[in-house]
Design an enzyme around this catalytic site. Structure first.
Site, short mmCIF file in Angstrom:
data_model
loop_
_atom_site.label_atom_id
_atom_site.label_comp_id
_atom_site.label_asym_id
_atom_site.label_seq_id
_atom_site.Cartn_x
_atom_site.Cartn_y
_atom_site.Cartn_z
N ASN A 147 0.82 -1.22 0.00
CA ASN A 147 0.00 0.00 0.00
C ASN A 147 0.85 1.26 0.00
OD1 ASN A 147 -2.79 -0.53 -0.13
ND2 ASN A 147 -2.71 -1.48 1.88
N ASP A 171 -7.15 -6.81 -1.91
CA ASP A 171 -8.11 -7.88 -1.60
C ASP A 171 -9.45 -7.36 -1.09
OD1 ASP A 171 -7.66 -7.06 1.00
OD2 ASP A 171 -6.51 -8.83 1.57
N TYR A 263 -13.71 1.27 2.67
CA TYR A 263 -12.82 2.43 2.86
C TYR A 263 -13.49 3.76 2.50
CZ TYR A 263 -8.74 -0.42 3.93
OH TYR A 263 -7.86 -1.27 4.54
P1 NAD Z 1 4.61 -5.30 8.21
O1 NAD Z 1 5.32 -4.05 8.61
O2 NAD Z 1 4.30 -6.30 9.25
O3 NAD Z 1 5.45 -6.07 7.11
C1 NAD Z 1 6.10 -5.45 6.08
C2 NAD Z 1 7.50 -6.03 5.91
O4 NAD Z 1 8.09 -5.35 4.80
C3 NAD Z 1 8.41 -5.78 7.12
O5 NAD Z 1 8.97 -7.01 7.56
C4 NAD Z 1 9.48 -4.83 6.57
O6 NAD Z 1 10.75 -5.05 7.13
C5 NAD Z 1 9.45 -5.17 5.08
N1 NAD Z 1 9.98 -4.11 4.21
C6 NAD Z 1 9.91 -2.78 4.36
N2 NAD Z 1 10.53 -2.17 3.34
C7 NAD Z 1 11.00 -3.15 2.52
C8 NAD Z 1 11.72 -3.15 1.30
N3 NAD Z 1 12.09 -2.03 0.72
N4 NAD Z 1 12.03 -4.34 0.74
C9 NAD Z 1 11.68 -5.51 1.33
N5 NAD Z 1 10.99 -5.56 2.49
C10 NAD Z 1 10.66 -4.40 3.08
O7 NAD Z 1 3.30 -4.83 7.45
P2 NAD Z 1 1.96 -5.61 7.18
O8 NAD Z 1 0.91 -4.99 8.00
O9 NAD Z 1 2.20 -7.06 7.29
O10 NAD Z 1 1.67 -5.23 5.67
C11 NAD Z 1 2.57 -5.48 4.61
C12 NAD Z 1 2.15 -4.77 3.36
O11 NAD Z 1 1.11 -5.45 2.70
C13 NAD Z 1 1.63 -3.35 3.60
O12 NAD Z 1 2.01 -2.50 2.54
C14 NAD Z 1 0.15 -3.56 3.59
O13 NAD Z 1 -0.55 -2.37 3.36
C15 NAD Z 1 0.04 -4.54 2.45
N6 NAD Z 1 -1.23 -5.26 2.34
C16 NAD Z 1 -2.03 -4.94 1.30
C17 NAD Z 1 -3.21 -5.58 1.11
C18 NAD Z 1 -4.06 -5.22 -0.05
O14 NAD Z 1 -5.12 -5.78 -0.22
N7 NAD Z 1 -3.68 -4.27 -0.88
C19 NAD Z 1 -3.61 -6.59 1.99
C20 NAD Z 1 -2.76 -6.91 3.03
C21 NAD Z 1 -1.55 -6.25 3.18
C1 G6P Z 2 -7.58 -4.80 3.67
C2 G6P Z 2 -7.07 -3.78 2.70
C3 G6P Z 2 -5.58 -3.75 2.68
C4 G6P Z 2 -5.03 -3.58 4.08
C5 G6P Z 2 -5.54 -4.73 4.92
C6 G6P Z 2 -5.07 -4.67 6.36
O1 G6P Z 2 -7.35 -6.09 3.21
O2 G6P Z 2 -7.51 -4.02 1.41
O3 G6P Z 2 -5.16 -2.74 1.82
O4 G6P Z 2 -3.63 -3.61 4.04
O5 G6P Z 2 -6.94 -4.66 4.93
O6 G6P Z 2 -5.41 -3.48 6.96
P1 G6P Z 2 -5.06 -3.24 8.48
O7 G6P Z 2 -5.61 -1.91 8.80
O8 G6P Z 2 -5.71 -4.38 9.21
O9 G6P Z 2 -3.56 -3.32 8.55
MN MN Z 3 -6.28 -2.83 -0.04
#
Ligand code: NAD
Ligand code: G6P
Ligand code: MN
Length: 441
Positions: A147, A171, A263
Site C-alpha cells: 500500500n 483484496d 474504505y
Molecule cells: P509489516 O510491517 O508487518 O510487514 C512489512 C514487511 O516489509 C516488514 O517485515 C518490513 O521489514 C518489510 N519491508 C519494508 N521495506 C521493505 C523493502 N524495501 N524491501 C523488502 N521488504 C521491506 O506490514 P503488514 O501490515 O504485514 O503489511 C505489509 C504490506 O502489505 C503493507 O504494505 C500492507 O498495506 C500490504 N497489504 C495490502 C493488502 C491489499 O489488499 N492491498 C492486503 C494486506 C496487506
Molecule cells: C484490507 C485492505 C488492505 C489492508 C488490509 C489490512 O485487506 O484491502 O489494503 O492492508 O486490509 O489493513 P489493516 O488496517 O488491518 O492493517
Molecule cells: Mn487494499
C-alpha cells in the site's frame, strides 16, 4: 504441470505466515518447487523464516524453502514475486496516522494525508525494488499489493510503461464479496460482481448470481438494513474492522445506489470518523497490539517448540488464498475474474484514460483484460476525478521533486481540503519522513 519458483518481498510481514500455510493448502493447484522470503529487516525475516522451515519440514518437505536479505539470492530464477513491503514499517504508519490527527484531519494508511505520506515512501522503495527484480528476474510476474496500492500503481505505470508483468491488486473488494456471501448464505464463488472505482474508493454496481443471472444487490441492501454487515471472517477481526463493516449500513442509507467499498467511510464521513477515532490509538497501534503480536508470538512459540503442533489451522486465510489464486489464474491461463487495479483506457468511460482504476478483469497468461462499466454518474465521477488528481499530483511531486505539486496533492485531497492545513501537514510530514521521502523543493 510446471512447478514454479516464488519469492515474497516483505517476507517478515504479518501476512507471511498465512501465505506459508496457504502454499501448503494450495500445493495441488499451484505446485511450487522453490520459495524464498526476502526482507530488508534481518530480524523479522529470521523469525518468520525459521517458522517457515519448521512448517515446511513437517508439511511440505520437498519444497526448496529459504529466506534472505540478499537481492540476488531472492530474485534469481523467480517466476512469481508477491510484494507486501511496508516502507518505514508500522512505526511510520503510526506517524502517518497520528500527525494528521494533530492537525484536525484523518490520517488513514491509504486515505487522506496518511496515505499520501505513506505513498511517497512506498513509491521510492517500490521503484527501487522493481529495478532490482528486473536485474535478476526479467520475466517474473510481479504481484503487488503493497500500500497505498493506488499511488504505487500510478508510479509504476509511469516508471515501467512497457513492463506488462506488473499487476497491482487489493483484496478488499473480494473481502466484501465474501462478506456478502456470508450474508446471503451462498458460496462466494457463485457471486459475479460488477465494480468500479479507484483502490479503496469504489462501489459494487451489481452482484449477479452466476447460476441464475439475478442481480442480488437489492436483496443485499435489504438484508444489510435488517441485520447489518459483518466481515466473512468476523470471528478473527479486531473491533475497528467490525465497526468498519458495520458502517456499510449507514453508507447504504445515504447512498443507496451501490454497495460501497468499506474504505469509502473515510472519504464520505470524515468529520464523523474523526470524532469517533482515538488520536492516540489509531489502527497502527491496534495492529501492533493485535495482529503483529499474535503472528509473531505464534512464530516464536513454534520455533521454541520445534514443531507446528496443532498450529496448522484448517481455516482459510482469504487474503493469501486470493493472491495465490491470482498467480494460478495467470500461470495456467485460467482467465478467472478478479477486481484489479489497471490503467483505465475507457473501462470507466467518462474518467481519464490514464487513471489507475479498480474494475473487474479477466486474468490470464497475458495479464488482465478489464471489463467496461460505461459512464458513471456525476456524483461518482466527481469523487473519483478529485481523488485521481490528488494521487497523480503526489506522483508528479516525486518525479519533479516539487513541494508545490505535493502541496497541491494535499490540498485537493478530500480529507485535507484546505491549503493552510495542507501546508502545515506537508511540512510536518516532510520532517517526519526524513530519509524516506525524496527532497521536495
Ligand atoms: P509489516 O510491517 O508487518 O510487514 C512489512 C514487511 O516489509 C516488514 O517485515 C518490513 O521489514 C518489510 N519491508 C519494508 N521495506 C521493505 C523493502 N524495501 N524491501 C523488502 N521488504 C521491506 O506490514 P503488514 O501490515 O504485514 O503489511 C505489509 C504490506 O502489505 C503493507 O504494505 C500492507 O498495506 C500490504 N497489504 C495490502 C493488502 C491489499 O489488499 N492491498 C492486503 C494486506 C496487506
Ligand atoms: C484490507 C485492505 C488492505 C489492508 C488490509 C489490512 O485487506 O484491502 O489494503 O492492508 O486490509 O489493513 P489493516 O488496517 O488491518 O492493517
Ligand atoms: Mn487494499
Amino acid at each position: 504441470m510446471k512447478e514454479y519458483s516464488v519469492c515474497i518481498v516483505g517476507g517478515g510481514s504479518t501476512f507471511t505466515p498465512g501465505f506459508l500455510k496457504s502454499f501448503v493448502r494450495l500445493r495441488e493447484k499451484f505446485p511450487i518447487k522453490k520459495l524464498v522470503l526476502f526482507d530488508i529487516d534481518k530480524e523479522r525475516q529470521e523469525l518468520v523464516g525459521k517458522f517457515g522451515e519448521i512448517l515446511y519440514k513437517e508439511h511440505f518437505p520437498e519444497l526448496d524453502f529459504s529466506y534472505t536479505t540478499d537481492i540476488k539470492e531472492a530474485y534469481s530464477g523467480m517466476d512469481f514475486i508477491f510484494m507486501q513491503m511496508r516502507s518505514g514499517g508500522l512505526p511510520m504508519r503510526q506517524v502517518d496516522e497520528h500527525i494528521p490527527f494533530a492537525h484536525g484531519k484523518i490520517g488513514q494508511e491509504t486515505c487522506g494525508a496518511g496515505g499520501l505520506s505513506y505513498g511517497l515512501r512506498s513509491v521510492v522503495d517500490m521503484i527501487k525494488a522493481i529495478y532490482d527484480i528486473r536485474t535478476y528476474a526479467k520475466d517474473a510476474w510481479i504481484l503487488n499489493y503493497s500500500n497505498p496500492a493506488a499511488i504505487v500503481a500510478e508510479a509504476l505505470r509511469r516508471e515501467f510503461p512497457d513492463d506488462k508483468k506488473i499487476l497491482n491488486i487489493c483484496d478488499q473488494p473480494e473481502n466484501v464479496i465474501r462478506s456478502v456471501s456470508r450474508l446471503l448464505n451462498v458460496d462466494w464463488e457463485d457471486l459475479d460482481p460488477i465494480y468500479f472505482g479507484l483502490n479503496h474508493f469504489g462501489w459494487f454496481k451489481h452482484i449477479y448470481d452466476v447460476n441464475t443471472g439475478e442481480d442480488l444487490l437489492p436483496k443485499v441492501k435489504q438484508i444489510v438494513k435488517e441485520k447489518g454487515f459483518l466481515p466473512q471472517d468476523a470471528e478473527q477481526r479486531d473491533a475497528s474492522w467490525l465497526d468498519t463493516y458495520g458502517f456499510v449500513e449507514k453508507m447504504l442509507e445515504d447512498f443507496p445506489d451501490y454497495l460501497p467499498n468499506t474504505y469509502n467511510q473515510y472519504y464520505l464521513y470524515p468529520e464523523y470518523k474523526f470524532s469517533k477515532l482515538d488520536p492516540n490509538y489509531t489502527r497502527a497501534d491496534e495492529v501492533m497490539a493485535s495482529r503483529e503480536k499474535r503472528v509473531f508470538s505464534e512464530c516464536e512459540e513454534v520455533i521454541k517448540a520445534g514443531t507446528l503442533g496443532d498450529k496448522f489451522e484448517t481455516i482459510s486465510d482469504a487474503h493469501a488464498e486470493m493472491m495465490i489464486e491470482v498467480a494460478i489464474s495467470i500461470a495456467y491461463n485460467k482467465n478467472n475474474r478478479y477486481i484489479l487495479i489497471v490503467e483505465n483506457n475507457g473501462a470507466i468511460n467518462n474518467l481519464q484514460d490514464d487513471a489507475m482504476v479498480e474494475v473487474v478483469c479477466e486474468l490470464g497468461i497475458n495479464g488482465p483484460r478489464p471489463m467496461r462499466v460505461g459512464n458513471i454518474p456525476q456524483l461518482y465521477y466527481g469523487l473519483l476525478a478529485n481523488q485521481v488528481s490528488s494521487e497523480k499530483l503526489l506522483v508528479d511531486a516525486y518525479y519533479e521533486n516539487s513541494y508545490t505539486k505535493a502541496l497541491h496533492a494535499f490540498t485537493i485531497n478530500r480529507l485535507v481540503n484546505d491549503v493552510t492545513v495542507a501546508r502545515e501537514l506537508l511540512d510536518a510530514l516532510i520532517e517526519a519522513n526524513k530519509g524516506y521521502w525524496p527532497e521536495l523543493k
